[in-house]
Design a protein around this motif. Structure first.
Motif, mmCIF file in Angstrom:
data_model
loop_
_atom_site.group_PDB
_atom_site.id
_atom_site.type_symbol
_atom_site.label_atom_id
_atom_site.label_comp_id
_atom_site.label_asym_id
_atom_site.label_seq_id
_atom_site.Cartn_x
_atom_site.Cartn_y
_atom_site.Cartn_z
ATOM 1 N N PRO A 127 30.079 75.225 72.879
ATOM 2 C CA PRO A 127 29.923 76.569 72.322
ATOM 3 C C PRO A 127 30.677 76.739 71.000
ATOM 4 O O PRO A 127 30.225 77.447 70.101
ATOM 5 C CB PRO A 127 30.480 77.498 73.387
ATOM 6 N N LEU A 128 31.815 76.068 70.878
ATOM 7 C CA LEU A 128 32.594 76.150 69.640
ATOM 8 C C LEU A 128 31.816 75.527 68.477
ATOM 9 O O LEU A 128 31.729 76.101 67.387
ATOM 10 C CB LEU A 128 33.940 75.443 69.820
ATOM 11 N N ALA B 51 28.559 75.121 68.293
ATOM 12 C CA ALA B 51 27.395 75.969 68.045
ATOM 13 C C ALA B 51 27.795 77.193 67.239
ATOM 14 O O ALA B 51 27.080 77.618 66.313
ATOM 15 C CB ALA B 51 26.752 76.379 69.369
ATOM 16 N N GLY B 52 28.930 77.789 67.540
ATOM 17 C CA GLY B 52 29.413 78.949 66.791
ATOM 18 C C GLY B 52 29.715 78.608 65.345
ATOM 19 O O GLY B 52 29.399 79.361 64.420
ATOM 20 N N ILE B 53 30.324 77.481 65.122
ATOM 21 C CA ILE B 53 30.640 77.044 63.752
ATOM 22 C C ILE B 53 29.343 76.769 62.983
ATOM 23 O O ILE B 53 29.223 77.111 61.798
ATOM 24 C CB ILE B 53 31.558 75.803 63.788
ATOM 25 N N ALA B 54 28.359 76.180 63.637
ATOM 26 C CA ALA B 54 27.078 75.905 62.985
ATOM 27 C C ALA B 54 26.376 77.200 62.600
ATOM 28 O O ALA B 54 25.807 77.323 61.500
ATOM 29 C CB ALA B 54 26.194 75.075 63.902
ATOM 30 N N VAL B 55 26.396 78.197 63.478
ATOM 31 C CA VAL B 55 25.774 79.488 63.171
ATOM 32 C C VAL B 55 26.507 80.161 62.021
ATOM 33 O O VAL B 55 25.882 80.728 61.102
ATOM 34 C CB VAL B 55 25.742 80.386 64.436
#
Length: 113
Positions: A5-6, A8-12
């Protein structure tokens, strides 16, 4: 697995910042002043007595161009500005005066207007 999730959050977040930068760059590109890519035309009015420089600027040739180039340029400019095709009599007289000056023909008066 906790790092998924970390990541994925950075990618978003990176995608959002990149999109924001692209939108700002596009708006700056659209807001820039328009610079014509074609060649620039003579911006000023006519002088009281026409000079060779002004005549060359009107016809779009060099001051000491060959007579054939002057005639060809005169023909092109007159087609675009001929009074019978909706052009101005004043501009036509100035174009003819420019051709006469550059080809060496003399006239009694500088212009009809």
């Amino acid at each position: 697995m906790a790092s998924t999730p970390l990541v994925a959050g950075i990618a978003v977040a990176a995608a959002a910042l990149g999109s924001r930068s692209l939108i700002q760059a596009w708006q700056a590109f659209k807001a820039r002043p328009v610079i014509p890519r074609a060649r620039r035309f003579y911006p000023g009015g006519f002088q009281h007595e026409m000079t060779r420089r002004e005549a060359a600027l009107i016809l779009g040739v060099r001051e000491h161009a060959a007579i054939e180039k002057i005639r060809e340029a005169h023909r092109k400019v007159m087609v675009a500005n001929h009074p019978d095709a909706g052009g101005s009599h004043y501009l036509a007289s100035k174009i003819n005066e420019a051709k006469d000056l550059l080809t060496g023909k003399t006239k009694a008066s500088p212009s009809a207007f």
